[in-house]
Design an enzyme around this catalytic site. Structure first.
Site, PDB file in Angstrom:
ATOM      1  CG  ASP A  18       6.770 -11.453   0.895  1.00  0.00           C
ATOM      2  OD1 ASP A  18       7.817 -10.817   1.204  1.00  0.00           O
ATOM      3  OD2 ASP A  18       5.804 -11.562   1.669  1.00  0.00           O
ATOM      4  CB  CYS A  72       9.934  -2.121   6.398  1.00  0.00           C
ATOM      5  SG  CYS A  72      11.027  -1.337   5.198  1.00  0.00           S
ATOM      6  CE1 TYR A  90       7.642 -15.566  -0.417  1.00  0.00           C
ATOM      7  CE2 TYR A  90       5.553 -16.480  -1.197  1.00  0.00           C
ATOM      8  CZ  TYR A  90       6.320 -15.914  -0.191  1.00  0.00           C
ATOM      9  OH  TYR A  90       5.778 -15.725   1.046  1.00  0.00           O
ATOM     10  CB  CYS A 110      12.619   4.488  10.324  1.00  0.00           C
ATOM     11  SG  CYS A 110      12.247   4.410   8.551  1.00  0.00           S
ATOM     12  CG  LEU A 148      -8.950 -16.524  -1.943  1.00  0.00           C
ATOM     13  CD1 LEU A 148      -9.133 -15.515  -0.823  1.00  0.00           C
ATOM     14  CD2 LEU A 148      -8.524 -17.864  -1.354  1.00  0.00           C
ATOM     15  CE1 TYR A 158      -4.651 -12.098  -9.897  1.00  0.00           C
ATOM     16  CE2 TYR A 158      -5.754 -11.744  -7.790  1.00  0.00           C
ATOM     17  CZ  TYR A 158      -5.091 -11.234  -8.905  1.00  0.00           C
ATOM     18  OH  TYR A 158      -4.881  -9.887  -9.020  1.00  0.00           O
ATOM     19  CB  CYS A 197      13.185  -0.379  12.007  1.00  0.00           C
ATOM     20  SG  CYS A 197      13.839  -1.637  10.874  1.00  0.00           S
ATOM     21  CD1 TRP A 215       0.369 -18.519   7.994  1.00  0.00           C
ATOM     22  CD2 TRP A 215      -1.799 -18.210   7.598  1.00  0.00           C
ATOM     23  NE1 TRP A 215       0.210 -17.211   7.655  1.00  0.00           N
ATOM     24  CE2 TRP A 215      -1.125 -16.992   7.399  1.00  0.00           C
ATOM     25  CE3 TRP A 215      -3.182 -18.254   7.395  1.00  0.00           C
ATOM     26  CZ2 TRP A 215      -1.772 -15.818   7.013  1.00  0.00           C
ATOM     27  CZ3 TRP A 215      -3.826 -17.089   7.022  1.00  0.00           C
ATOM     28  CH2 TRP A 215      -3.131 -15.893   6.828  1.00  0.00           C
ATOM     29  CD  GLU A 248       3.790 -18.253   2.070  1.00  0.00           C
ATOM     30  OE1 GLU A 248       3.647 -17.439   1.124  1.00  0.00           O
ATOM     31  OE2 GLU A 248       4.219 -17.920   3.184  1.00  0.00           O
ATOM     32  CB  SER A 301      -4.238  -8.869 -12.501  1.00  0.00           C
ATOM     33  OG  SER A 301      -4.312  -9.886 -13.492  1.00  0.00           O
TER      34      SER A 301
END
Length: 351
Positions: free
Chosen positions: A137, A193, A119, A200, A81, A83, A203, A21, A38, A299
């Site tokens: 997010d 992260c 978001y 680290c 998928l 939800y 980073c 995407w 998204e 969930s």
């Protein structure tokens, strides 16, 4: 503190993930691709989403094509998928955008569309339209908690984390490449992260990171203890005819798994069902076989479903009341994950 956006963007230019995407290095991705990805990525992993995203783009190459498709077809392609309210909102949102003729380009206008919250509006605005905002997010929350050493647990810490996150692009360089900057934050959280054992050393923001300096990066963000997930119980009855069709009914359009297909059965409640109780919710057929139990985790609760099944004698379809559904081929059905598990148990046990 003002973070050096150049360092993050330089790292991103070298290490950016290749995702279907995303646009090319020199071109922003299309608003349709960003929005579709998204919505699919909410509560779902990248690897799980990729085949669904590619299938949707093949079947619905434009938002207008998605808007004109029957909802039951969209739900069928979404099946597995999870939800499922996302799929209904996706279809409703596509219809609104098709009516407008194009995607709105501001955060405020995007948030007026079905299924688009704070978001998602920021993600589409930043990535597709270059609006200099920071979409927050789970990855960005985690990066922010470590950069600022926020030790208060989530979810109580979220308002503070979102205030800090809004400052991540204060460097003017970030605002010259808002699309790349937002995606760089996602990739930083995904590959460097990470939730456990962050790496680290490579980073790009290691130096200003307060949690890394204090040696507590791996412990952040902290989370409040989870409450126990309750268990619910149900019984479903699988009936197949001699043509390979199955008795299916559609769930109510509102609520959990709305508009999806299911095998007839009981409601899902907090106490288990006796066989005598359960069969009040079954078609009036004989020779039922108990195949066992499947478990599915939603969930907010765990569901345990007892599965019965029986083959239907030839020419008996007409004796089953339509309240239990109609006989259909599975390829036309939009089966959610729990029903797919029931079907797999039935087929495996019947072999």
């Amino acid at each position: 503190m003002i973070l050096n956006a150049t360092e993050l963007l330089r790292w991103y230019d070298t290490h950016r993930r290749s995702l279907p995407w995303r646009g090319s290095d020199k071109q922003r991705p299309s608003p349709y691709a960003v929005w579709l990805s998204e919505i699919m990525l909410q509560q779902t992993t990248v690897q799980a989403v990729i085949p669904y995203f590619e299938r949707f783009l093949t079947d619905y190459p434009t938002v207008q094509a998605l808007a004109s498709a029957p909802l039951e077809d969209v739900l069928q392609r979404w099946a597995g998928l999870g939800y499922y309210a996302r799929a209904r909102n996706l279809h409703a949102c596509a219809q609104k955008i098709a009516e407008r003729g194009a995607f709105p380009q501001t955060v405020e206008e995007l948030q007026t569309l079905p299924g688009i919250g704070a978001y998602t509006a920021r993600a589409v605005a930043a990535i597709a339209f270059g609006v200099p905002v920071v979409p927050v997010d789970g990855n960005v929350e985690r990066v922010t908690a470590r950069l600022f050493a926020v030790e208060d647990p989530i979810p109580a810490a979220r308002p503070q984390l979102h205030r800090y996150a809004a400052t991540l692009n204060d460097d003017p360089i970030a605002q010259t490449r808002p699309s790349d900057f937002a995606q760089a934050l996602f990739d930083l959280g995904s590959s460097i992260c990470t939730p456990r054992s962050p790496t680290c050393l490579p980073c790009p923001w290691r130096t200003p990171c307060k949690a890394q300096a204090q040696g507590i990066a791996a412990t952040l963000p902290q989370r409040a203890p989870k409450t126990a997930r309750p268990t619910r119980y149900g019984v479903h009855f699988i009936v197949a005819d001699h043509q390979g069709q199955f008795l299916l009914r559609q769930r109510p359009t509102k609520g959990l798994l709305g508009g999806m297909d299911e095998f007839p059965g009981t409601e899902w409640r907090s106490t288990s069902w006796s066989a005598e109780e359960a069969f009040h919710h079954a078609p009036a057929l004989s020779n039922w076989t108990l195949y066992g139990e499947v478990t599915h985790i939603f969930s907010h609760f765990t569901l345990k479903v007892t599965v019965y099944g029986t083959p239907l004698p030839r020419n008996r379809n007409q004796v089953i009341d339509t309240e239990f559904g109609t006989f259909r081929l599975l390829k036309t059905a939009a089966l959610p994950g729990i029903m797919t598990k029931c079907l797999k148990l039935y087929k495996t046990s019947a072999e």
